[in-house]
Design a protein around this motif. Structure first.
Motif, PDB file in Angstrom:
ATOM      1  N   MET A 142       0.832  -1.200   0.000  1.00  0.00           N
ATOM      2  CA  MET A 142       0.000   0.000   0.000  1.00  0.00           C
ATOM      3  C   MET A 142       0.869   1.253   0.000  1.00  0.00           C
ATOM      4  N   LYS A 143       0.199   2.391  -0.137  1.00  0.00           N
ATOM      5  CA  LYS A 143       0.879   3.672   0.007  1.00  0.00           C
ATOM      6  C   LYS A 143       0.600   4.174   1.419  1.00  0.00           C
ATOM      7  N   GLY A 144       1.689   4.356   2.196  1.00  0.00           N
ATOM      8  CA  GLY A 144       1.549   4.681   3.603  1.00  0.00           C
ATOM      9  C   GLY A 144       1.437   3.411   4.427  1.00  0.00           C
ATOM     10  N   THR A 145       1.012   3.595   5.670  1.00  0.00           N
ATOM     11  CA  THR A 145       0.922   2.476   6.602  1.00  0.00           C
ATOM     12  C   THR A 145      -0.542   2.248   6.980  1.00  0.00           C
ATOM     13  N   PRO A 146      -0.847   1.082   7.564  1.00  0.00           N
ATOM     14  CA  PRO A 146      -2.233   0.857   8.009  1.00  0.00           C
ATOM     15  C   PRO A 146      -2.717   1.971   8.947  1.00  0.00           C
ATOM     16  N   GLU A 147      -1.803   2.490   9.778  1.00  0.00           N
ATOM     17  CA  GLU A 147      -2.179   3.563  10.706  1.00  0.00           C
ATOM     18  C   GLU A 147      -2.350   4.888   9.979  1.00  0.00           C
ATOM     19  N   THR A 148      -1.517   5.117   8.952  1.00  0.00           N
ATOM     20  CA  THR A 148      -1.529   6.392   8.226  1.00  0.00           C
ATOM     21  C   THR A 148      -1.451   6.157   6.723  1.00  0.00           C
ATOM     22  N   PRO A 149      -2.555   5.748   6.113  1.00  0.00           N
ATOM     23  CA  PRO A 149      -2.539   5.564   4.650  1.00  0.00           C
ATOM     24  C   PRO A 149      -2.305   6.904   3.958  1.00  0.00           C
ATOM     25  N   MET A 150      -1.544   6.857   2.858  1.00  0.00           N
ATOM     26  CA  MET A 150      -1.199   8.084   2.144  1.00  0.00           C
ATOM     27  C   MET A 150      -2.002   8.250   0.857  1.00  0.00           C
ATOM     28  N   CYS A 151      -2.985   7.393   0.654  1.00  0.00           N
ATOM     29  CA  CYS A 151      -3.814   7.477  -0.549  1.00  0.00           C
ATOM     30  C   CYS A 151      -5.184   6.888  -0.232  1.00  0.00           C
ATOM     31  N   GLY A 152      -6.216   7.450  -0.835  1.00  0.00           N
ATOM     32  CA  GLY A 152      -7.574   6.983  -0.569  1.00  0.00           C
ATOM     33  C   GLY A 152      -7.816   5.538  -0.970  1.00  0.00           C
ATOM     34  N   PHE A 153      -7.149   5.091  -2.054  1.00  0.00           N
ATOM     35  CA  PHE A 153      -7.342   3.698  -2.489  1.00  0.00           C
ATOM     36  C   PHE A 153      -6.793   2.730  -1.447  1.00  0.00           C
ATOM     37  N   SER A 154      -5.613   3.053  -0.934  1.00  0.00           N
ATOM     38  CA  SER A 154      -5.026   2.215   0.121  1.00  0.00           C
ATOM     39  C   SER A 154      -5.882   2.287   1.388  1.00  0.00           C
ATOM     40  N   ALA A 155      -6.332   3.481   1.729  1.00  0.00           N
ATOM     41  CA  ALA A 155      -7.157   3.651   2.931  1.00  0.00           C
ATOM     42  C   ALA A 155      -8.432   2.825   2.843  1.00  0.00           C
ATOM     43  N   ALA A 156      -8.992   2.709   1.651  1.00  0.00           N
ATOM     44  CA  ALA A 156     -10.245   1.955   1.481  1.00  0.00           C
ATOM     45  C   ALA A 156     -10.041   0.473   1.805  1.00  0.00           C
ATOM     46  N   VAL A 157      -8.906  -0.084   1.373  1.00  0.00           N
ATOM     47  CA  VAL A 157      -8.661  -1.508   1.659  1.00  0.00           C
ATOM     48  C   VAL A 157      -8.323  -1.711   3.138  1.00  0.00           C
ATOM     49  N   VAL A 158      -7.607  -0.751   3.723  1.00  0.00           N
ATOM     50  CA  VAL A 158      -7.360  -0.795   5.164  1.00  0.00           C
ATOM     51  C   VAL A 158      -8.699  -0.870   5.911  1.00  0.00           C
ATOM     52  N   GLU A 159      -9.665  -0.070   5.477  1.00  0.00           N
ATOM     53  CA  GLU A 159     -10.982  -0.071   6.131  1.00  0.00           C
ATOM     54  C   GLU A 159     -11.693  -1.407   5.969  1.00  0.00           C
ATOM     55  N   VAL A 160     -11.593  -1.990   4.789  1.00  0.00           N
ATOM     56  CA  VAL A 160     -12.228  -3.307   4.551  1.00  0.00           C
ATOM     57  C   VAL A 160     -11.615  -4.346   5.493  1.00  0.00           C
ATOM     58  N   LEU A 161     -10.281  -4.356   5.583  1.00  0.00           N
ATOM     59  CA  LEU A 161      -9.609  -5.344   6.436  1.00  0.00           C
ATOM     60  C   LEU A 161      -9.951  -5.108   7.907  1.00  0.00           C
TER      61      LEU A 161
END
Ligand SMILES: N[C@@H](CCC(=O)N[C@@H](CS)C(=O)NCC(=O)O)C(=O)O
Ligand code: FES
Length: 109
Positions: free
Chosen positions: A20-39
């Motif tokens: 991903m872009k960024g970390t699970p705690e601090t995603p740096m992109c909305g696409f990555s953040a969306a999958v973090v939320e799903v998980l």
């Protein structure tokens, strides 16, 4: 070890991996953040790898799955998909089925 060997090792050593872009705690992109939320929703434990920290890994992961973008979710060494695929699978109930089939603990299961 080559980059391809390192990627293979990390996806085989960890049941669930999210490049991903960024970390699970601090995603740096909305696409990555969306999958973090799903998980997070499924309460699945996973290893997050920030591709912004290493250009060789960033390119290597694209080559590994022949998939040009991030995020990329891997379960038991297999590429599952990016943001669109993961969201669609989650909505269809297919992601939960996949986790259960692969013996990945899911919240409430
Ligand atoms: N439709 C894509 C959205 C992801 C996407 O477009 N990612 C872009 C922008 S964050 C990307 O990774 N580009 C290649 C790169 O930045 O190396 C998906 O389903 O995952
Ligand atoms: S970093 Fe710009 S869309 Fe992901």
């Amino acid at each position: 070890m080559t980059v391809q060997e390192r990627i293979k090792q990390v996806v085989e050593d960890n049941p669930v991996v999210l490049f991903m872009k960024g970390t699970p705690e601090t995603p740096m992109c909305g696409f990555s953040a969306a999958v973090v939320e799903v998980l997070k929703h499924f309460g699945v434990a996973y290893k997050g790898i920030d591709v912004l920290q290493d250009d060789d890994v960033r390119q290597g992961v694209k080559d590994y799955a022949n998939w040009p973008t991030f995020p990329q979710l891997y379960v038991r060494g297999e590429f599952v998909g990016g943001c669109d695929i993961v969201r669609e699978m989650a909505e269809a109930g297919e992601l939960e089925t996949l986790f259960k089939e692969k013996n990945i603990p899911v919240r409430g299961a």
